[in-house]
Design a protein around this motif. Structure first.
Motif, PDB file in Angstrom:
ATOM      1  N   PRO A  50     -19.700  23.607   1.030  1.00 53.04           N
ATOM      2  CA  PRO A  50     -21.122  23.943   1.181  1.00 53.04           C
ATOM      3  C   PRO A  50     -21.449  25.379   0.767  1.00 53.04           C
ATOM      4  O   PRO A  50     -22.565  25.674   0.365  1.00 53.04           O
ATOM      5  CB  PRO A  50     -21.387  23.731   2.672  1.00 53.04           C
ATOM      6  N   LYS A  51     -20.481  26.281   0.845  1.00 58.65           N
ATOM      7  CA  LYS A  51     -20.714  27.678   0.463  1.00 58.65           C
ATOM      8  C   LYS A  51     -21.107  27.776  -1.010  1.00 58.65           C
ATOM      9  O   LYS A  51     -21.936  28.600  -1.386  1.00 58.65           O
ATOM     10  CB  LYS A  51     -19.459  28.504   0.739  1.00 58.65           C
ATOM     11  N   LEU A  52     -20.523  26.907  -1.843  1.00 57.57           N
ATOM     12  CA  LEU A  52     -20.835  26.928  -3.272  1.00 57.57           C
ATOM     13  C   LEU A  52     -22.272  26.483  -3.521  1.00 57.57           C
ATOM     14  O   LEU A  52     -22.988  27.092  -4.325  1.00 57.57           O
ATOM     15  CB  LEU A  52     -19.864  26.037  -4.036  1.00 57.57           C
ATOM     16  N   TYR A  53     -22.692  25.434  -2.829  1.00 59.27           N
ATOM     17  CA  TYR A  53     -24.081  24.966  -2.964  1.00 59.27           C
ATOM     18  C   TYR A  53     -25.063  26.025  -2.462  1.00 59.27           C
ATOM     19  O   TYR A  53     -26.116  26.249  -3.057  1.00 59.27           O
ATOM     20  CB  TYR A  53     -24.296  23.660  -2.206  1.00 59.27           C
ATOM     21  N   TYR A  54     -24.690  26.680  -1.382  1.00 61.12           N
ATOM     22  CA  TYR A  54     -25.544  27.724  -0.814  1.00 61.12           C
ATOM     23  C   TYR A  54     -25.717  28.865  -1.816  1.00 61.12           C
ATOM     24  O   TYR A  54     -26.837  29.314  -2.069  1.00 61.12           O
ATOM     25  CB  TYR A  54     -24.944  28.239   0.504  1.00 61.12           C
ATOM     26  N   SER A  55     -24.622  29.318  -2.387  1.00 60.99           N
ATOM     27  CA  SER A  55     -24.686  30.420  -3.350  1.00 60.99           C
ATOM     28  C   SER A  55     -25.513  30.046  -4.574  1.00 60.99           C
ATOM     29  O   SER A  55     -26.323  30.833  -5.065  1.00 60.99           O
ATOM     30  CB  SER A  55     -23.281  30.834  -3.794  1.00 60.99           C
ATOM     31  N   GLN A  56     -25.320  28.825  -5.045  1.00 60.98           N
ATOM     32  CA  GLN A  56     -26.068  28.352  -6.208  1.00 60.98           C
ATOM     33  C   GLN A  56     -27.563  28.295  -5.884  1.00 60.98           C
ATOM     34  O   GLN A  56     -28.395  28.780  -6.651  1.00 60.98           O
ATOM     35  CB  GLN A  56     -25.551  26.986  -6.634  1.00 60.98           C
ATOM     36  N   GLY A  57     -27.899  27.717  -4.759  1.00 63.97           N
ATOM     37  CA  GLY A  57     -29.297  27.590  -4.367  1.00 63.97           C
ATOM     38  C   GLY A  57     -29.954  28.939  -4.128  1.00 63.97           C
ATOM     39  O   GLY A  57     -31.086  29.175  -4.552  1.00 63.97           O
ATOM     40  N   LEU A  58     -29.236  29.838  -3.473  1.00 60.91           N
ATOM     41  CA  LEU A  58     -29.770  31.164  -3.215  1.00 60.91           C
ATOM     42  C   LEU A  58     -30.015  31.914  -4.526  1.00 60.91           C
ATOM     43  O   LEU A  58     -31.032  32.586  -4.686  1.00 60.91           O
ATOM     44  CB  LEU A  58     -28.813  31.950  -2.320  1.00 60.91           C
ATOM     45  N   SER A  59     -29.118  31.753  -5.476  1.00 60.53           N
ATOM     46  CA  SER A  59     -29.275  32.398  -6.779  1.00 60.53           C
ATOM     47  C   SER A  59     -30.517  31.887  -7.488  1.00 60.53           C
ATOM     48  O   SER A  59     -31.297  32.665  -8.047  1.00 60.53           O
ATOM     49  CB  SER A  59     -28.052  32.141  -7.657  1.00 60.53           C
ATOM     50  N   LEU A  60     -30.704  30.596  -7.474  1.00 57.33           N
ATOM     51  CA  LEU A  60     -31.882  30.015  -8.115  1.00 57.33           C
ATOM     52  C   LEU A  60     -33.161  30.444  -7.410  1.00 57.33           C
ATOM     53  O   LEU A  60     -34.165  30.740  -8.054  1.00 57.33           O
ATOM     54  CB  LEU A  60     -31.780  28.488  -8.142  1.00 57.33           C
TER      55      LEU A  60
END
Length: 75
Positions: A50-60
């Motif tokens: 989930p950390k990867l999805y969080y980082s991706q979403g936060l970046s977007l």
């Protein structure tokens, strides 16, 4: 030689963490495209993290907050 090859072997999770770190560094340097590419590679290797999805979403989200950037986020 066996211990040498064991030391060079990285798990998918280890590789995903490496791509995640590279993505975060790219973002710190202002390179959203490279950062997102690294997150995509990481997610392909470790899709249950989930950390990867969080980082991706936060970046977007952060990128999309800039003026006139909404169109760049459309798929």
């Amino acid at each position: 030689a066996s211990s040498e090859s064991d030391a060079l072997h990285l798990s998918h999770s280890d590789l995903a963490q490496s791509y995640h770190a590279q993505g975060e560094m790219a973002l710190l340097k202002g390179d959203l495209q490279k950062g997102l590419e690294c997150f995509e590679y990481a997610l392909k290797l470790d899709s249950n993290n989930p950390k990867l999805y969080y980082s991706q979403g936060l970046s977007l989200f952060e990128y999309g907050n800039g003026p006139g950037r909404e169109k760049a986020l459309l798929l």
